[in-house]
Design a protein around this motif. Structure first.
Motif, PDB file in Angstrom:
ATOM      1  N   PHE A   1      35.430  29.749 -39.361  1.00  0.00           N
ATOM      2  CA  PHE A   1      34.109  30.365 -39.409  1.00  0.00           C
ATOM      3  C   PHE A   1      33.103  29.542 -38.610  1.00  0.00           C
ATOM      4  O   PHE A   1      32.316  30.072 -37.824  1.00  0.00           O
ATOM      5  N   ARG A   2      33.150  28.242 -38.787  1.00  0.00           N
ATOM      6  CA  ARG A   2      32.202  27.373 -38.080  1.00  0.00           C
ATOM      7  C   ARG A   2      32.490  27.314 -36.597  1.00  0.00           C
ATOM      8  O   ARG A   2      31.574  27.248 -35.769  1.00  0.00           O
ATOM      9  N   GLU A   3      33.763  27.322 -36.230  1.00  0.00           N
ATOM     10  CA  GLU A   3      34.124  27.343 -34.802  1.00  0.00           C
ATOM     11  C   GLU A   3      33.615  28.628 -34.162  1.00  0.00           C
ATOM     12  O   GLU A   3      33.084  28.616 -33.048  1.00  0.00           O
TER      13      GLU A   3
ATOM     14  N   GLY B   1      22.663  24.844 -36.568  1.00  0.00           N
ATOM     15  CA  GLY B   1      22.294  24.522 -37.936  1.00  0.00           C
ATOM     16  C   GLY B   1      22.645  25.638 -38.905  1.00  0.00           C
ATOM     17  O   GLY B   1      23.128  25.393 -40.020  1.00  0.00           O
ATOM     18  N   TYR B   2      22.418  26.878 -38.477  1.00  0.00           N
ATOM     19  CA  TYR B   2      22.718  28.022 -39.351  1.00  0.00           C
ATOM     20  C   TYR B   2      24.225  28.199 -39.539  1.00  0.00           C
ATOM     21  O   TYR B   2      24.702  28.331 -40.674  1.00  0.00           O
ATOM     22  N   TRP B   3      24.982  28.212 -38.453  1.00  0.00           N
ATOM     23  CA  TRP B   3      26.411  28.528 -38.533  1.00  0.00           C
ATOM     24  C   TRP B   3      27.261  27.372 -39.040  1.00  0.00           C
ATOM     25  O   TRP B   3      28.328  27.601 -39.637  1.00  0.00           O
ATOM     26  N   ASN B   4      26.829  26.139 -38.812  1.00  0.00           N
ATOM     27  CA  ASN B   4      27.695  24.998 -39.148  1.00  0.00           C
ATOM     28  C   ASN B   4      27.164  24.099 -40.261  1.00  0.00           C
ATOM     29  O   ASN B   4      27.945  23.433 -40.937  1.00  0.00           O
ATOM     30  N   ASP B   5      25.850  24.049 -40.429  1.00  0.00           N
ATOM     31  CA  ASP B   5      25.289  23.137 -41.429  1.00  0.00           C
ATOM     32  C   ASP B   5      24.671  23.842 -42.626  1.00  0.00           C
ATOM     33  O   ASP B   5      24.123  23.183 -43.518  1.00  0.00           O
ATOM     34  N   GLY B   6      24.723  25.169 -42.639  1.00  0.00           N
ATOM     35  CA  GLY B   6      24.161  25.896 -43.769  1.00  0.00           C
ATOM     36  C   GLY B   6      22.647  25.924 -43.790  1.00  0.00           C
ATOM     37  O   GLY B   6      22.038  26.095 -44.854  1.00  0.00           O
ATOM     38  N   MET B   7      21.999  25.756 -42.631  1.00  0.00           N
ATOM     39  CA  MET B   7      20.549  25.809 -42.568  1.00  0.00           C
ATOM     40  C   MET B   7      20.060  27.198 -42.975  1.00  0.00           C
ATOM     41  O   MET B   7      20.596  28.207 -42.510  1.00  0.00           O
ATOM     42  N   PRO B   8      19.039  27.275 -43.847  1.00  0.00           N
ATOM     43  CA  PRO B   8      18.526  28.587 -44.255  1.00  0.00           C
ATOM     44  C   PRO B   8      18.021  29.380 -43.051  1.00  0.00           C
ATOM     45  O   PRO B   8      17.385  28.829 -42.148  1.00  0.00           O
ATOM     46  N   LEU B   9      18.280  30.686 -43.065  1.00  0.00           N
ATOM     47  CA  LEU B   9      17.870  31.530 -41.951  1.00  0.00           C
ATOM     48  C   LEU B   9      16.350  31.581 -41.821  1.00  0.00           C
ATOM     49  O   LEU B   9      15.824  31.775 -40.721  1.00  0.00           O
TER      50      LEU B   9
END
Length: 524
Positions: free
Chosen positions: A296-298, A408-416
């Protein structure tokens, strides 16, 4: 005896080639490779490998694979070979200097005493491939950093005849262009190999057995598997909420790039993702085929790079994203992906109402040149009139800013919400939340419009080897993430197409004696 030609598309993730009958003007058969043979995951890796370990070595690796591919196609009376690809791949294939592509800025080129090469349309002798007297046709680059593949993408899609539209070749190196009146803005995002089904644990290129899409049904997500003609057929039904799979239809052998997009979309739709992690990791498609958080992160790296690239072009051009209503989708991923899902995960600007899927435009251009070699002169005349504004994403503050949010959104879980606030200062607030209906036109059913009598997928990665005296602890071999490195009791060997190249180099890092020397490897 039939007169033959070979048309070749050298892509960052693999090579596609076709044997053509010049007398009957038809495709006889098609062969494609499962990966590009040069070490690395993307075009920047390939360029860096050539710069660090020798352009002659990279040239040898690439031409070795092309020779084997041509031999596999078995031409009877070969008259010509035509090739298309991006400037780096074509330069490495031809064996010409790539330093002018590696360095950005005129001052740097002057400091290094490098004269930019005019990559115009030309013809060379095929002796370097073992076919003396056979013409090898090389199409022109629009500019030194905008290649023949980008020209093919713009020409063979309808993009140049349109306005307020975009075109993208969705692949490892995602070429894209925006047309506003008579102005064309181009860019190239090193999206990474996930768009081609690589660097995904159970990933594969778009070939027979590949999971290419998911369609929602009352029972769950109906998977679509490519058959021998690259046409999707029903596979297992996956219920992401109950984690139950019904193994019906064709069993998949792997997941291609469009299948990755479909899985990301389905996981987001059914609430299987939280803080950039798959809940109840992994998603099981069959007992052996799975989709994990790492996958998912890739995928997110590729999705984020392309969305950031699209928005960068629009911001640089000074247009309102709401005015860009048409997208031309090229390449295997651009052909097989569901545009609605693609739009939902950021691969298509949110207010595009018309999507046209056009297939592999690069191979189509190579095929046209093989049948009509005089067309190369037309391409050369055209490229001299085609003025483009090229945005180097690597040095763009806008792209860097946008991709930081995407990563940040796709790999670190940063809020949208944080990303939404970041877009406000560019005047495009609401960009991430806009939705429109989508009208879809498919120019062709498969990315390769005509495969001829047969399609074969080959692993033609050459082998490099070296030997030195050490304790033989083999930590280098055990630590190779792609199992590209082996030791046969005498020599260390690297399967070039599997090696991650300079973006990895764990082999050297894991050597406790510091004797591992990647630069000592030579083609077998």
């Amino acid at each position: 005896m039939a007169s033959n030609a070979i048309s070749i598309d050298i892509g960052t993730s693999g090579i596609r080639a076709q044997l053509l009958d010049l007398d009957q003007h038809k495709v006889i058969r098609t062969c494609i490779t499962s990966r590009n043979p040069i070490p690395g995951c993307n075009v920047m890796d390939h360029m860096s490998f050539a710069m660090q370990y020798g352009q002659e070595l990279a040239h040898g690796i690439l031409t070795d694979a092309v020779k084997k591919l041509i031999d596999e196609l078995k031409p009877e009376s070969l008259k010509r070979i035509s090739v298309c690809g991006n400037p780096i791949q074509l330069s490495l294939f031809e064996g010409i200097d790539i330093r002018d592509l590696a360095y950005a800025g005129e001052n740097k080129l002057k400091d290094e005493n490098i004269t930019p090469i005019d990559r115009k349309a030309h013809v060379i002798d095929g002796g370097f491939l073992g076919f003396e007297g056979v013409d090898v046709i090389i199409p022109p680059a629009v500019r030194h950093e905008i290649g023949a593949d980008a020209l093919a993408m713009m020409l063979n899609s309808g993009f140049l005849d349109d306005d307020m539209c975009m075109v993208t070749d969705y692949g490892t190196n995602a070429e894209m262009a925006l047309k506003v009146g008579n102005n064309i803005y181009t860019g190239s995002a090193a999206a990474g190999p996930a768009m081609e089904g690589q660097q995904i644990k159970n990933g594969m290129i778009a070939g027979p057995g590949a999971l290419s899409d998911l369609v929602r049904t009352p029972m769950g997500w109906q998977s679509k598997i490519l058959n021998d003609s690259l046409v999707p057929e029903d596979g297992p039904v996956i219920n992401l909420r109950s984690d139950i799979t019904r193994n019906t239809g064709v069993s998949p052998e792997g997941i291609t790039g469009t299948g990755v997009v479909a899985l990301v979309f389905a996981c987001l739709q059914d609430g299987r993702v939280e803080d950039a992690k798959i809940i109840n990791d992994p998603v099981s498609i069959t007992r052996s085929i799975r989709f994990s958080t790492d996958d998912f992160r890739e995928a997110g790296k590729a999705l984020g790079a392309i969305r950031a690239g699209h928005l960068t072009l629009m911001l640089v051009a000074g247009v309102d994203p709401a005015d860009i209503r048409k997208m031309y989708m090229a390449g295997a991923s651009g052909t097989y992906v569901d545009p609605v899902k693609a739009k939902a995960v950021g691969l298509v600007p949110p207010e595009c109402t018309d999507v046209v899927q056009v297939g592999n435009t690069s191979l189509e251009l190579a095929k046209k040149l093989a049948f009509e070699p005089e067309y190369n002169a037309e391409l050369e005349a055209m490229r001299q009139k085609l003025l483009t504004n090229h945005i180097m994403f690597a040095s763009s503050d806008i792209f860097r800013d946008l991709y930081t949010y995407e990563f940040g959104y796709w790999n670190d879980g940063m809020p949208l919400n944080r990303y939404r606030r970041g877009l406000e200062r560019y005047g495009v607030e609401g960009y991430l939340d806009r939705t429109t209906d989508t009208s879809i036109t498919r120019v062709c059913e498969t990315d390769i419009r005509d495969i001829g009598e047969s399609l074969r997928i080959l692993d033609l990665s050459p082998s490099m080897s070296s030997a030195w005296s050490c304790s033989r602890c083999l930590k280098c071999v055990k630590g190779c993430p792609e199992k590209a490195l082996s030791f046969d009791g005498d020599r260390f060997r690297i399967r070039t197409g599997y090696c991650l190249g300079i973006s990895c180099q764990r082999c050297e890092e894991n050597c406790p004696e510091k004797k591992f020397d990647y630069s000592s490897f030579n083609l077998d």
